[in-house]
Design an enzyme around this catalytic site. Sequence first.
Site, PDB file in Angstrom:
ATOM      1  N   HIS A  37      52.919  45.634 -48.654  1.00 19.38           N
ATOM      2  CA  HIS A  37      51.505  45.502 -48.276  1.00 19.38           C
ATOM      3  C   HIS A  37      51.226  44.109 -47.707  1.00 19.38           C
ATOM      4  CE1 HIS A  37      51.235  48.521 -51.664  1.00 19.38           C
ATOM      5  NE2 HIS A  37      50.597  49.165 -50.704  1.00 19.38           N
ATOM      6  N   LYS A 149      57.360  52.881 -43.910  1.00 18.92           N
ATOM      7  CA  LYS A 149      57.975  53.548 -45.055  1.00 18.92           C
ATOM      8  C   LYS A 149      57.395  54.960 -45.195  1.00 18.92           C
ATOM      9  CE  LYS A 149      58.686  53.702 -49.830  1.00 18.92           C
ATOM     10  NZ  LYS A 149      57.357  54.230 -50.175  1.00 18.92           N
ATOM     11  N   ASP A 150      56.069  55.090 -45.002  1.00 26.46           N
ATOM     12  CA  ASP A 150      55.439  56.414 -44.958  1.00 26.46           C
ATOM     13  C   ASP A 150      55.404  56.849 -43.498  1.00 26.46           C
ATOM     14  OD1 ASP A 150      54.513  56.816 -47.805  1.00 26.46           O
ATOM     15  OD2 ASP A 150      53.630  54.876 -47.361  1.00 26.46           O
TER      16      ASP A 150
HETATM   17  O1  PAF Z   1      49.626  54.711 -47.787  1.00 27.67           O
HETATM   18  C1  PAF Z   1      48.720  54.672 -48.639  1.00 27.67           C
HETATM   19  O2  PAF Z   1      48.696  53.824 -49.532  1.00 27.67           O
HETATM   20  C2  PAF Z   1      47.623  55.721 -48.594  1.00 27.67           C
HETATM   21  O3  PAF Z   1      48.118  56.960 -48.238  1.00 27.67           O
HETATM   22  C3  PAF Z   1      46.431  55.324 -47.708  1.00 27.67           C
HETATM   23  C4  PAF Z   1      46.833  55.209 -46.246  1.00 27.67           C
HETATM   24  C5  PAF Z   1      45.846  54.004 -48.179  1.00 27.67           C
HETATM   25  C6  PAF Z   1      45.328  56.389 -47.798  1.00 27.67           C
HETATM   26  O4  PAF Z   1      44.862  56.530 -49.094  1.00 27.67           O
END
Ligand code: PAF
Length: 284
Positions: A37, A149-150
Site C-alpha cells: 500500500h 497483485k490483484d
Molecule cells: O484491493 C482492495 O483492497 C479492495 O478490493 C478495494 C480496491 C480497496 C475495494 O474495497
Amino acid sequence: MQIVETVAEVREQVKVWRAEGLTVGLVPTMGYLHEGHKSLIDRAVAENDRVVVSVFVNPMQFGPSEDLESYPRDMDRDAALCEKAGASLIFHPDPSEMYHEDFSSFVDMNTLTGGLCGKTRPIHFRGVCTVVAKLFNIVTPDRAYFGQKDAQQLAVIRHMVSDLSFGIEIVGCPIIREEDGLAKSSRNTYLSEQERQAALVLSRSLALGKQALEAGEKDAAKVRSVILDNLEKEPLAKVDYVEVVDWNTLEPVSQVEDSVLVAIAVYIGKTRLIDNFIWERSTK
Ligand code: PAF
C-alpha cells in the site's frame, strides 16, 4: 493530515483543493496497510498535489463464508503510515455511511469477472466495482492507484472506468514482495510460522513458470503444469487455480503469443493467497 468519516467532509475538502487548482490522487484500501500500500501512496504523492487514502473494509465484496469479521484492522497504525507517506486525507467511513439501509444499486460486469478469482468468489467483483465506483464519485480523483497483485481487480477497474466514462486515470503498480519472495498481503498475518514458510511455494512456482517462458515455452498447458507440479509438492498448499490468460480479456490462452497474465490462487491452510506475473512476449 485529516481523518474524516463522512462523504460530505470529503466533498468539502476536495472542493477547496479544486478551487486552488490542485490535482487529487486516490488510493483505495481496506486498511491494515503494508509496504505494498505504501508504494501506491508514495506513487500517488509523487504524481498528485493531494492524496486521499480510503480505509474501508467493504462488506459487499466478502462472501458469506469469507473473512469479513476477522479481516485485520489497525487504524492508528494505518494513520501513522499515511501521514508519514505524505497523504493529505484518510476517508474512513462506517459501513452505514457507504450503504444506507435502502441501498439497492450495484455495478456489475459481464466480462472479466467470471474466471480466476471470480470462480470461487462469485459476488466479489460486484462488491469491488460498486464500492470503487462510489469512491470515485465521492473523491472525484484525477488518478487512482491499484496494485498488480490483484491483477484481475486492476483489469476489472480499468474496464469499468472505460465502460462508465469515469475520466479517471488508473495507475497499476508493481507487486511488492518480502525479501524471500512472498507477495505482501494483509492476509499474510493469518499464517502460522510453518504456513508462512510453506507460502513461499507460490512465488517459487511462478518463478519456474517464468523460467519456462524465458526458455521459449509457448504452450500454456506446459507452463501451467510446471507451476502446478511444484505447488503440489507442498503438503500445506491446496491449489484453487493456476491460469495463463490473455492480459486484456482474461480468457485462457493455449499458445503464449502476446501479453499474458500468469495467475495463481492457493490455500495455505485456511488462508487463500494470490500471486501472479505479467509476461509480455514482445518485450522479451
Ligand atoms: O484491493 C482492495 O483492497 C479492495 O478490493 C478495494 C480496491 C480497496 C475495494 O474495497
